[in-house]
Design an enzyme around this catalytic site. Structure first.
Site, PDB file in Angstrom:
ATOM      1  N   SER A   1      -1.086   2.312   3.429  1.00  0.00           N
ATOM      2  CA  SER A   1      -1.029   3.497   2.797  1.00  0.00           C
ATOM      3  C   SER A   1      -1.879   3.646   1.354  1.00  0.00           C
ATOM      4  CB  SER A   1       0.266   4.041   2.606  1.00  0.00           C
ATOM      5  OG  SER A   1       0.332   5.313   1.982  1.00  0.00           O
TER       6      SER A   1
ATOM      7  N   LYS B   1       3.150   4.661  -3.024  1.00  0.00           N
ATOM      8  CA  LYS B   1       2.938   4.808  -1.508  1.00  0.00           C
ATOM      9  C   LYS B   1       4.403   4.371  -0.925  1.00  0.00           C
ATOM     10  CE  LYS B   1      -0.152   6.714  -0.926  1.00  0.00           C
ATOM     11  NZ  LYS B   1      -0.237   8.194  -1.673  1.00  0.00           N
TER      12      LYS B   1
ATOM     13  N   HIS C   1       6.486   5.240 -11.294  1.00  0.00           N
ATOM     14  CA  HIS C   1       6.246   4.093 -10.696  1.00  0.00           C
ATOM     15  C   HIS C   1       6.065   2.514 -11.435  1.00  0.00           C
ATOM     16  CE1 HIS C   1       4.752   6.106  -7.368  1.00  0.00           C
ATOM     17  NE2 HIS C   1       3.328   6.648  -7.910  1.00  0.00           N
TER      18      HIS C   1
HETATM   19  N1  LIG Z   1       8.296  13.539   5.143  1.00  0.00           N
HETATM   20  C1  LIG Z   1       7.688  12.265   5.103  1.00  0.00           C
HETATM   21  N2  LIG Z   1       8.088  11.430   6.212  1.00  0.00           N
HETATM   22  C2  LIG Z   1       7.474  10.340   6.269  1.00  0.00           C
HETATM   23  N3  LIG Z   1       6.596   9.704   5.433  1.00  0.00           N
HETATM   24  C3  LIG Z   1       6.198  10.609   4.265  1.00  0.00           C
HETATM   25  C4  LIG Z   1       6.726  11.945   4.026  1.00  0.00           C
HETATM   26  N4  LIG Z   1       6.226  12.403   2.974  1.00  0.00           N
HETATM   27  C5  LIG Z   1       5.151  11.559   2.579  1.00  0.00           C
HETATM   28  N5  LIG Z   1       5.215  10.454   3.487  1.00  0.00           N
HETATM   29  C6  LIG Z   1       4.208   9.296   3.553  1.00  0.00           C
HETATM   30  O1  LIG Z   1       4.648   8.694   2.254  1.00  0.00           O
HETATM   31  C7  LIG Z   1       3.355   8.015   1.604  1.00  0.00           C
HETATM   32  C8  LIG Z   1       2.973   8.565   0.402  1.00  0.00           C
HETATM   33  O2  LIG Z   1       3.607   7.848  -0.637  1.00  0.00           O
HETATM   34  P1  LIG Z   1       4.003   8.493  -2.154  1.00  0.00           P
HETATM   35  O3  LIG Z   1       4.617   9.835  -1.923  1.00  0.00           O
HETATM   36  O4  LIG Z   1       4.954   7.513  -2.683  1.00  0.00           O
HETATM   37  O5  LIG Z   1       2.601   8.354  -2.458  1.00  0.00           O
HETATM   38  S1  LIG Z   1       2.242   8.326  -4.206  1.00  0.00           S
HETATM   39  O6  LIG Z   1       2.520   6.908  -4.730  1.00  0.00           O
HETATM   40  O7  LIG Z   1       3.177   9.542  -4.631  1.00  0.00           O
HETATM   41  O8  LIG Z   1       0.774   8.747  -4.199  1.00  0.00           O
HETATM   42  C9  LIG Z   1       2.210   8.224   2.888  1.00  0.00           C
HETATM   43  O9  LIG Z   1       2.476   7.328   3.784  1.00  0.00           O
HETATM   44  P2  LIG Z   1       1.299   7.114   4.881  1.00  0.00           P
HETATM   45  O10 LIG Z   1       1.092   8.153   5.749  1.00  0.00           O
HETATM   46  O11 LIG Z   1       1.786   5.812   5.509  1.00  0.00           O
HETATM   47  O12 LIG Z   1      -0.197   6.862   4.183  1.00  0.00           O
HETATM   48  C10 LIG Z   1       2.996   9.757   3.237  1.00  0.00           C
HETATM   49  O13 LIG Z   1       2.538  10.044   4.626  1.00  0.00           O
END
Ligand SMILES: Nc1ncnc2c1ncn2[C@@H]1O[C@H](COP(=O)(O)OS(=O)(=O)O)[C@@H](OP(=O)(O)O)[C@H]1O
Length: 336
Positions: free
Chosen positions: A179, A89, A149
């Site tokens: 998240s 996340k 991860h």
């Molecule tokens: N382009 C962009 N800009 C800003 N934030 C973004 C973007 N893409 C993914 N996210 C946010 O990243 C969170 C998901 O994290 P991960 O991709 O690491 O998730 S995972 O571990 O692969 O399941 C999750 O955060 P939260 O919205 O706070 O839950 C996503 O919304």
């Protein structure tokens, strides 16, 4: 290496490790077997419970990963590999899309070739009979871009022997916890997070999949000057995406012109990625990831923790944070 089996709660009619659930669907032969897809929801409902985690060296991991541990540890890295490393996340999907856009020189159509989960093999992912992350990586022509991860101490040793590139993205613990909490609520492949108060304890005690945020971040941060690593912060990418994307470009040895850079900034914005079926996980079946109440691309902001933490929780969190991060030079922003 000590493998420790943990208990399973609830009444599971079917052992978890015999289920092959496509959390990370791969367009292989199993995908064509529609009857298998149809059976899965019933298997899960029958189980009536979420999986519990097992451990490797006291790090909780998904059971299927632990079952496949020797293959993961035996993975042979190559000097031209680029490994995307994150605590869950922390912006994995975001940096994957950025890296892919750079690799494809801003060609939006090429980045639409397949869903983001398939573009960069997930090293520790395992769910037979689908090919494991290691098997997918082994089939990939070099130069490979992979993701994990895993905390530093669990990385397959070959990575340290070949001196390949690591791209780490860290996100502040409070937003990461929020998240992760929402993600565990909607992801049937992870344990039920319980109430927010219960999750606060699980997260701060590292009792979540892939373990302690604190140890993960500290472990990678301490290595950043000892190997080829670009260490980025989610909050910096949010604040100044163009600048951070330029850093990634340089690190990847690419030199793209300004218009391509503009395209990458635009296409990797939260709004674009949330609307893009190749990045928003909308293709994952609902019985695995139920996005009816909360999207995978949820808010994508810095500071959403303020909508979740009580004043008391925040004080307690800061106190725990001070103790756990004592002696580390890493500094996070928790608001922009
Ligand atoms: N382009 C962009 N800009 C800003 N934030 C973004 C973007 N893409 C993914 N996210 C946010 O990243 C969170 C998901 O994290 P991960 O991709 O690491 O998730 S995972 O571990 O692969 O399941 C999750 O955060 P939260 O919205 O706070 O839950 C996503 O919304």
């Amino acid at each position: 290496m000590g493998l420790c089996s943990c208990h399973r709660e609830g009444t599971a009619l079917i052992p978890w490790n015999v289920l092959s659930v496509p959390t990370d669907p791969w367009p292989g032969p199993w995908a064509a077997d529609f009857s298998w897809n149809l059976k899965l929801p019933f298997l899960i409902i029958e189980m009536g419970t979420r999986p519990t985690l097992r451990e490797v060296e006291r790090i909780p991991l998904q059971a299927s990963t632990v079952d496949n541990w020797s293959q993961i540890q035996g993975f042979e890295a190559r000097p031209d590999d680029l490994l995307i490393c994150t605590y869950p996340k922390s912006g994995t999907t975001w940096i994957q899309e950025i890296v892919d856009m750079i690799e494809q020189q801003g060609d939006v159509e090429k980045c639409q070739r397949t869903i983001i989960q398939h573009r960069h093999p997930f090293l520790e992912w395992a769910r037979p009979p689908q090919p494991s992350g290691v098997e997918k990586a082994n089939l990939m022509p070099p130069p490979r871009i992979l993701r994990t991860h895993l905390p530093v101490q669990l990385l397959p040793p070959s990575f340290w022997e070949v001196n390949c590139k690591f791209l780490y993205v860290a996100r502040n613990a409070k937003d990461c916890m929020v998240s992760y909490y929402h993600f565990q609520r909607i992801n049937q492949m992870l344990p039920d997070p319980g109430t927010w108060e219960e999750y606060f304890e699980s997260f701060t005690n590292g009792k979540v999949s892939w373990g302690s945020w604190y140890d993960h971040v500290k472990g990678w941060w301490e290595l950043k000057d000892k190997c080829q690593m670009l260490f980025l912060f989610y909050e910096d990418i949010k604040r100044d995406p163009r600048h951070e994307i330029q850093k990634v470009m340089q690190f990847m040895g690419k030199n793209l012109d300004e218009t391509v850079l503009d395209t990458i900034v635009e296409e990797t914005s939260f709004e674009k990625m949330k609307a893009n079926p190749m990045t928003n996980r909308s293709t994952v079946p609902r019985f695995i990831l139920d996005q009816s109440t909360c999207s995978f691309m949820r808010k994508g902001t810095v500071g959403d923790w303020k909508n979740h933490f009580t004043v008391v929780q925040n004080e307690r969190f800061d106190e725990i944070y001070r103790k756990k991060m004592e002696g580390s030079s890493i500094h996070f922003c928790t608001e922009l």
